[in-house]
Design a protein around this motif. Sequence first.
Motif, PDB file in Angstrom:
ATOM      1  N   ASP A  42       0.785  -1.169  -0.079  1.00 57.01           N
ATOM      2  CA  ASP A  42       0.106   0.120  -0.039  1.00 57.01           C
ATOM      3  C   ASP A  42       0.747   1.130   0.057  1.00 57.01           C
ATOM      4  O   ASP A  42       2.100   1.125   0.521  1.00 57.01           O
TER       5      ASP A  42
ATOM      6  N   THR B 163      -0.192   4.776   1.053  1.00 56.91           N
ATOM      7  CA  THR B 163      -0.523   5.705   2.168  1.00 56.91           C
ATOM      8  C   THR B 163      -0.106   4.870   3.753  1.00 56.91           C
ATOM      9  O   THR B 163      -0.940   3.804   3.820  1.00 56.91           O
TER      10      THR B 163
ATOM     11  N   ASP C  42      -8.745   9.193  10.667  1.00 54.39           N
ATOM     12  CA  ASP C  42      -8.068   9.036   9.353  1.00 54.39           C
ATOM     13  C   ASP C  42      -7.308  10.391   8.994  1.00 54.39           C
ATOM     14  O   ASP C  42      -7.585  11.458   9.170  1.00 54.39           O
TER      15      ASP C  42
ATOM     16  N   GLU D 109      -8.570  13.206   6.926  1.00 55.26           N
ATOM     17  CA  GLU D 109      -9.720  13.927   7.652  1.00 55.26           C
ATOM     18  C   GLU D 109      -8.955  14.810   8.719  1.00 55.26           C
ATOM     19  O   GLU D 109      -9.539  16.037   8.936  1.00 55.26           O
TER      20      GLU D 109
ATOM     21  N   PHE E  33     -17.047   6.537   4.523  1.00 55.07           N
ATOM     22  CA  PHE E  33     -16.137   6.243   3.292  1.00 55.07           C
ATOM     23  C   PHE E  33     -15.871   4.938   3.168  1.00 55.07           C
ATOM     24  O   PHE E  33     -15.914   4.173   4.299  1.00 55.07           O
TER      25      PHE E  33
ATOM     26  N   LYS F  20     -15.370   5.335  -2.772  1.00 52.64           N
ATOM     27  CA  LYS F  20     -14.166   6.318  -2.652  1.00 52.64           C
ATOM     28  C   LYS F  20     -14.760   7.764  -2.267  1.00 52.64           C
ATOM     29  O   LYS F  20     -14.425   8.696  -2.775  1.00 52.64           O
ATOM     30  N   TYR F  21     -16.047   7.809  -1.391  1.00 52.45           N
ATOM     31  CA  TYR F  21     -16.500   8.955  -1.342  1.00 52.45           C
ATOM     32  C   TYR F  21     -17.204   8.783  -0.029  1.00 52.45           C
ATOM     33  O   TYR F  21     -17.582   7.678   0.722  1.00 52.45           O
TER      34      TYR F  21
ATOM     35  N   LYS G  98     -17.401  14.509   0.245  1.00 54.32           N
ATOM     36  CA  LYS G  98     -16.225  14.894  -0.271  1.00 54.32           C
ATOM     37  C   LYS G  98     -15.651  13.161  -0.553  1.00 54.32           C
ATOM     38  O   LYS G  98     -16.026  12.243   0.023  1.00 54.32           O
ATOM     39  N   GLY G  99     -14.699  13.207  -1.625  1.00 56.29           N
ATOM     40  CA  GLY G  99     -14.022  12.175  -2.095  1.00 56.29           C
ATOM     41  C   GLY G  99     -13.192  12.164  -3.493  1.00 56.29           C
ATOM     42  O   GLY G  99     -13.020  13.418  -3.814  1.00 56.29           O
ATOM     43  N   ALA G 100     -12.993  11.037  -4.067  1.00 55.54           N
ATOM     44  CA  ALA G 100     -12.258  10.997  -5.195  1.00 55.54           C
ATOM     45  C   ALA G 100     -13.118  12.011  -6.484  1.00 55.54           C
ATOM     46  O   ALA G 100     -14.252  11.458  -6.698  1.00 55.54           O
TER      47      ALA G 100
ATOM     48  N   ARG H 170      -2.386  14.003  -2.953  1.00 57.88           N
ATOM     49  CA  ARG H 170      -3.643  13.121  -2.790  1.00 57.88           C
ATOM     50  C   ARG H 170      -4.865  14.422  -3.030  1.00 57.88           C
ATOM     51  O   ARG H 170      -4.952  15.324  -2.247  1.00 57.88           O
ATOM     52  N   VAL H 171      -5.944  14.125  -3.745  1.00 57.43           N
ATOM     53  CA  VAL H 171      -6.998  15.080  -3.895  1.00 57.43           C
ATOM     54  C   VAL H 171      -8.106  14.590  -3.631  1.00 57.43           C
ATOM     55  O   VAL H 171      -8.615  13.716  -3.834  1.00 57.43           O
TER      56      VAL H 171
ATOM     57  N   ILE I  84       0.385  -0.245  -4.506  1.00 52.46           N
ATOM     58  CA  ILE I  84      -0.895  -0.242  -4.932  1.00 52.46           C
ATOM     59  C   ILE I  84      -1.562   0.660  -4.038  1.00 52.46           C
ATOM     60  O   ILE I  84      -1.487   0.759  -2.893  1.00 52.46           O
TER      61      ILE I  84
ATOM     62  N   GLY J 100      -5.136   3.513  -3.567  1.00 47.49           N
ATOM     63  CA  GLY J 100      -6.491   3.879  -3.927  1.00 47.49           C
ATOM     64  C   GLY J 100      -6.413   5.378  -4.676  1.00 47.49           C
ATOM     65  O   GLY J 100      -7.579   5.759  -5.189  1.00 47.49           O
ATOM     66  N   ASP J 101      -5.268   6.099  -4.608  1.00 45.01           N
ATOM     67  CA  ASP J 101      -5.229   7.504  -5.193  1.00 45.01           C
ATOM     68  C   ASP J 101      -5.178   7.385  -6.774  1.00 45.01           C
ATOM     69  O   ASP J 101      -5.217   6.116  -7.370  1.00 45.01           O
ATOM     70  N   HIS J 102      -5.292   8.547  -7.209  1.00 40.65           N
ATOM     71  CA  HIS J 102      -5.107   9.039  -8.430  1.00 40.65           C
ATOM     72  C   HIS J 102      -3.922   8.353  -9.171  1.00 40.65           C
ATOM     73  O   HIS J 102      -3.127   8.348  -8.666  1.00 40.65           O
TER      74      HIS J 102
END
Length: 855
Positions: free
Chosen positions: A303, A305, A382, A385, A410, A415-416, A432-434, A476-477, A525, A527-529
């Motif tokens: 992972d 993050t 998190d 957050e 979430f 992803k939100y 809020k989310g991807a 991270r956006v 791996i 979950g980010d863009h």
Amino acid sequence: MESIIVKNKGLSEDEANKRIDKFGLNDININNKKKVYNILLDQFKDILIIILAISTAISFLLGEWLDAIVIFIIIIINGILGFIQEFRAEKAIESLQSYISYKAKVIRNGKVVDIDTKFLTIGDIVIVEEGDRIPADGELLQAKSLSVDESLLTGESVPVMKSNYDDNKVYMGTYVVSGKGVFKVTSVGLSTKMGSIARMISEIEQEKTPLQQRLNQFGKWLALICLSVCFLIVILGILRHQDIYEMFMIGISLSVAAIPEGLPAVVTITLAIGVQRMVKKNALIRKLSSVETLGCVDIICTDKTGTLTENKMTVKKIETVSKMIEVEGNGYDVRGRILQDGKIIKNELLDNIVLCSKLCNNATFEVKKEFGNKTNYIVKGDPTEIALLVFSYKYSERLGDFERIDEIPFDSDKKYMAVYCKHNSEYYLFVKGALENLLEKCSFYMDSNGEIKELSLYSKKIILEKNAMLCNNAMRVLCLCMKKNSKVIDDLIFLGLVGMIDPPKRGVKVAIERAKKAGIKTIMITGDHKLTAYAIGKDLGIANSFEEVAEGNIFENDEADYDKYIDKFNIFARVSPKHKLKIVRTLKKKNHIVAMTGDGVNDAPAIKESDIGISMGLSGTDVTKNVASMVLLDDNYSTIISAVEEGRIIYNNIRKFIKYLLACNIGEVFTMFLASLLFLPLPLLPMQILWVNLVTDGLPAAALSVCRPDEDLMEKKPRKKDESIFADRLMGKIIVRGILIGITTLISFYLPYKNTNNIELSRTCAFATLVISQLIYAFECTSERRGIFEINIFSNIYLFFAILISLALFLAVILIPSLGIIFNTYRLTRIEWIIVLACATTPSIFNYLIEKDVG
Ligand code: ATP
């Protein structure tokens, strides 16, 4: 979903302690440890030892009492050494169990506290949520969409829905798959259902590792061969009219000496001590067999993050449709301005961005000023957050009271996250989310003055470009949106994009480089863009070009194709847990040995499927910890590499002492065998053989298990999983060395025998040569690559002292006259010592020259 509010005050600490005294600890401590006297007794149960003891007793009765007493003493010392080894192995395994402890969230004195589950007691009020292990049996007081995996107790893999009305019982050792619950403890420890089904005896697998199993098998064959050769020696002796009783004693002593009965215990100690060393480096091994597998790992899927990066996010940029806003400061420090074009900014849009950041948030952040103006930050939740809370703190505007009515938590698939709040009789939805998952749900945007405008295709394009820009800067956006007086996630108002950085952990880049050198590929791996992932991956040396990045959704295509292209990717972005499982399966199908990290409940299948499942110790859920074979206590990628290194060291050390033990034992047997073939008198007496075995086998072999690694250990490719422990010509080397030791020992016997015809003197020479050549060989075994002239004898200080002790024990037998009488040894003259030393060093020099030629 609403959060659970618990009104019960729980037990007081005093009451809890009283109950712990009464009901005992909440521990399933099934005593399956071998009793000390059993271990001791086991040492003397070996059939060969029994035969030896009986024959010695007979020789005692026949008047050979000195011989008999000495052999008895040797048998007992041997037994004690074996006992110490096995006892240490048991202790080491036992202590591993104490590293695994679970925490439970309990209400005591009206406060929620985290306590070790051992200290839970009847009447305690426990709060559990997704991923938690249920720490005791109990009855639910509250439940919100609570589903529990009870397969451990029932074998039924489908999770069971629980409620405080019908199925309201929860059981120790089961896992919360989703939802939340509060229960009152009704039984603890052995009186729980789990306690009564004693099959959950221990967390650490006690079964033999593949290597141990193979060695056990090999040991049986070896014993058979040894016994046959010893039998042959006895028969040859008898045919040559040697004393039957003497030949019988020789046969038995030789068998006792030659069969490496201590091998399994040394292997277990080496594995267990290795595991203890790993814990000190923050890698907790849950299955002994993983120590072996670690040395074979050729792919680590990690992972991003928290494992590669700090997981300490800081909001740096806000992008709205038309403006770019900068946020100063770092980490939890709340000092920092919010600037637009270099000026501090406040406007209605930013008010709403801050509102969304603060309300659509489950973390807590508190700033505490302490005496001496020291600032302390108390954070929970998190990190993404927390970063948003720190950012809103910097804005410092009072934004009114909002009451949360509902929440969509979430999850890594959607992803939100969304919250529905009430404020002055109006309702607000904040999401809020991807961006990919939310932009299509946005129809409007808010401008700086708070006006709502239609979101044109052109504006969407701008937003996507701004998103790419932030991602390219390794951020991270999060996309922030809102809506008034409706809960439906559609036609949302786009507020802005929040870009946050999360710096790589120190040492990770170097660790990735080390892994690469060791033939291990690191796959990131996340979950980010894709762009964020690439920017970070490139910085860390995981990927060199954007071609090496794929998105998790490629696994939603035709299954058959994965293995064609999986090898070309080093980064998988926008991955959800189900993709992780496919990644592991595909890599395994291609015969890779895969380590996979994870933390959430949904990661459990992928962790379970991988060869080395790794759970995060800090951020991981109990479920992932339970299925993992290794837990990273510091959530750090570098720790995986240290563990792999440790795994390789342990395996190599096992090879080292196997090499030593077997070559020495072959040497002993071969000396006797060759003498019989050449019609020579017996070069060693039974008690001399037993003494050689005692002096050379015990301490040096154990010390070899803690050798330092060769310098190039992490520059070699990973071992193949099915590779034999004797790979890389090890068996050949063992046999050649055994034969060389045998030949030189016999030469050192034969030369004085021919010249003096003094059998006792000649035996002393053989005895000395055998011991010294084995002790020199022990030093050689410290390295797989170095020959005798390149060895640093202090590289393993334990071995150095072990050899000193062995040498002292051997010299005592030769130099102390009274012991000389007992062992039938002679004081050697200078010339005999020269013969002994020349013969004892010949195998090492010969080996050095051969290996140099071989290259
Ligand atoms: P990594 O593998 O790097 O640890 P991850 O798999 O944990 O990443 P997720 O936490 O699933 O990644 O995040 C994926 C995306 O979901 C992020 O890029 C972000 O846009 C969004 N996201 C992350 N955390 C939250 C949150 N708390 N609330 C809303 N959206 C979030």
